[in-house]
Scaffold this active site. Structure first.
Site, PDB file in Angstrom:
ATOM      1  N   ASP A   1      -1.017  21.521   0.452  1.00 23.70           N
ATOM      2  CA  ASP A   1      -0.116  20.501   0.994  1.00 23.70           C
ATOM      3  C   ASP A   1       0.927  21.205   1.854  1.00 23.70           C
ATOM      4  O   ASP A   1       1.972  21.630   1.353  1.00 23.70           O
ATOM      5  CB  ASP A   1       0.553  19.699  -0.123  1.00 23.70           C
TER       6      ASP A   1
ATOM      7  N   ALA B   1     -10.922   9.745  -1.121  1.00 24.77           N
ATOM      8  CA  ALA B   1     -10.347   8.453  -1.497  1.00 24.77           C
ATOM      9  C   ALA B   1      -9.004   8.279  -0.801  1.00 24.77           C
ATOM     10  O   ALA B   1      -8.097   7.652  -1.342  1.00 24.77           O
ATOM     11  CB  ALA B   1     -10.192   8.356  -3.013  1.00 24.77           C
ATOM     12  N   SER B   2      -8.882   8.856   0.400  1.00 26.50           N
ATOM     13  CA  SER B   2      -7.614   8.765   1.141  1.00 26.50           C
ATOM     14  C   SER B   2      -7.774   7.793   2.307  1.00 26.50           C
ATOM     15  O   SER B   2      -7.543   6.603   2.159  1.00 26.50           O
ATOM     16  CB  SER B   2      -7.170  10.150   1.610  1.00 26.50           C
ATOM     17  N   ARG B   3      -8.171   8.287   3.457  1.00 23.53           N
ATOM     18  CA  ARG B   3      -8.467   7.468   4.628  1.00 23.53           C
ATOM     19  C   ARG B   3      -9.761   7.983   5.253  1.00 23.53           C
ATOM     20  O   ARG B   3     -10.000   9.191   5.313  1.00 23.53           O
ATOM     21  CB  ARG B   3      -7.329   7.527   5.651  1.00 23.53           C
TER      22      ARG B   3
ATOM     23  N   THR C   1       0.841  -1.195   0.000  1.00 18.67           N
ATOM     24  CA  THR C   1       0.000   0.000   0.000  1.00 18.67           C
ATOM     25  C   THR C   1       0.875   1.244   0.000  1.00 18.67           C
ATOM     26  O   THR C   1       2.050   1.193   0.355  1.00 18.67           O
ATOM     27  CB  THR C   1      -0.893   0.047   1.257  1.00 18.67           C
TER      28      THR C   1
ATOM     29  N   HIS D   1     -13.713   1.114  -0.479  1.00 23.79           N
ATOM     30  CA  HIS D   1     -12.254   1.260  -0.426  1.00 23.79           C
ATOM     31  C   HIS D   1     -11.589   0.531  -1.596  1.00 23.79           C
ATOM     32  O   HIS D   1     -10.663  -0.260  -1.418  1.00 23.79           O
ATOM     33  CB  HIS D   1     -11.716   0.734   0.908  1.00 23.79           C
TER      34      HIS D   1
ATOM     35  N   GLU E   1     -14.336   1.406   8.963  1.00 21.37           N
ATOM     36  CA  GLU E   1     -14.507   0.320   7.995  1.00 21.37           C
ATOM     37  C   GLU E   1     -13.777  -0.944   8.486  1.00 21.37           C
ATOM     38  O   GLU E   1     -12.743  -0.840   9.151  1.00 21.37           O
ATOM     39  CB  GLU E   1     -14.001   0.738   6.607  1.00 21.37           C
TER      40      GLU E   1
ATOM     41  N   GLY F   1      -8.220   2.597  -5.535  1.00 20.36           N
ATOM     42  CA  GLY F   1      -6.932   2.244  -6.119  1.00 20.36           C
ATOM     43  C   GLY F   1      -6.819   0.795  -6.526  1.00 20.36           C
ATOM     44  O   GLY F   1      -5.713   0.297  -6.755  1.00 20.36           O
TER      45      GLY F   1
END
Length: 380
Positions: A146, A205-207, A66, A253, A236, A256
């Protein structure tokens, strides 16, 4: 050598059988007894690898297939002399394809013109950075938040507050950090969510815990103008059923989960283990990847850009199928729902990436060429 591995890691035998015995276990149920005799441990994000799991074992190398490492206790690894490796960037392209497919779905529902929206990308690492390059390449307006990169590089970054105030679309791609100078746990909480612009689109779509799921549920109950796309969830595989129902797109999830990305992650861990052991690499990913079912697509040079974009992206991936499968799996029985979440991931069908697609154009089409190049496909 004994390798203990998550049973859902692809190509385990192809890459690792030459090192010794491989024992497979479900990632969520790995315990100290499972790994006690292992020399090498290979996991995904569902396995918490810490002192409790590893103390007293023979493990000297941990590989996670990952990008993220929030499930690894790196401080303990350093204390115990355990070498580790992740797979940075392995599934970045798959996540970008997921975001593009989601944008197309939201545009269909909202009637919005994608080129006229302002995009905010929060977290510009492997995944977010690639998304930024694609959106910039399309000629769309993108603001990037960022703080880590801003501190290291300077450059044209903005604050989260600016993203909330100015962006119609916000896509989250941060790692999960609960402490430190820039924590991301509940980065978007009640106060931040309340500042979303009218008609905003939010994609995570990260955590899961990067967004306060309870606060998001309350926001969506109150504001029908906001569209949310969630691929990751607090707690989850348990999912807030009401929140899932309120989301425009909801998936388990898998953003990716391209075939290329998953196998690339295994290859990167294999390469890291070879380096750790001082052995030559004997297996190459390109020899194992199957040919894509769709290798080439053709457009007339006069094709409408919006139609061509949707056709090209959806030829590779359309998140509406995953959304439908996920919603059918949701259950009021908590145990059934958790099992269904993991089963969808375990049995996920092969999905390829847009970068593997060749595009043939009939006639002069400079705008189409720009679009294809931005997406990462190849003009032939």
């Amino acid at each position: 050598m004994l390798i203990v591995a998550d049973e859902n890691i692809p190509l385990l035998d192809a890459f690792f059988e030459g090192f010794g015995e491989i024992r497979r276990y479900p990632g969520r149920s790995m315990d100290a007894a499972s790994v006690k005799e292992a020399d090498v441990l290979l996991v995904r994000s569902v396995t918490k690898v810490d002192r409790q799991l590893l103390e007293g074992s023979r493990v000297r190398f941990v590989g996670t297939c990952t990008i993220g490492t929030d499930h690894l206790d790196l401080d303990y690894f350093a204390e115990a002399g355990i070498h580790w490796s992740s797979a940075p960037g392995c599934n970045a392209r798959g996540v970008v394809d997921y975001v593009l497919g989601s944008l197309l779905t939201l545009a269909d529902l909202d009637g919005a013109a994608l080129p006229q929206r302002t995009y905010g990308v929060v977290g510009a690492g492997e995944v977010g950075g690639r998304l930024v390059r694609v959106l910039h390449g399309m000629g769309w307006k993108v603001l990037v938040c960022d703080p880590l990169r801003q501190a290291a590089e300077g450059g044209d970054f903005v604050s989260l507050q600016t993203v909330l105030e100015q962006c119609d679309v916000i896509s989250l791609h941060t790692p999960l950090q609960q402490g430190g100078e820039h924590p991301t746990w509940h980065l978007l909480g009640q106060a931040q969510l309340a500042q979303l612009r009218p008609g905003a689109w939010l994609i995570n779509a990260s955590r899961g815990p990067v967004v306060d799921n309870l606060a998001l549920r309350e926001l969506l109950l109150d504001r029908e103008d906001v569209h949310a796309v969630l691929d990751v969830w607090e707690g989850e595989p348990q999912v807030d059923l009401q929140l899932a129902d309120l989301c425009t797109l909801a998936t388990p999830h898998i953003a990716g989960y391209s075939l290329d990305g998953r196998q690339r992650g295994t290859a990167q861990i294999y390469q890291a283990l070879c380096r750790f052991l001082g052995e030559a690499e004997r297996v190459q990913l390109q020899d194992l990847l199957p040919k894509p079912p769709l290798a080439q697509i053709e457009f007339d040079g006069e094709a409408d850009l919006g139609w061509a974009l949707a056709t090209l992206c959806r030829a590779v991936y359309d998140p509406r199928r995953d959304d439908a499968d996920f919603r059918r799996s949701l259950s009021d029985d908590a145990a059934e729902q958790r099992a269904a979440f993991d089963l969808l991931r375990k049995q996920y069908p092969p999905r390829r990436e847009i970068e593997g697609l060749a595009v043939r154009l009939r006639g002069e089409a400079p705008q189409l060429v720009q679009m294809v190049n931005a997406l990462g496909a190849v003009v032939v």
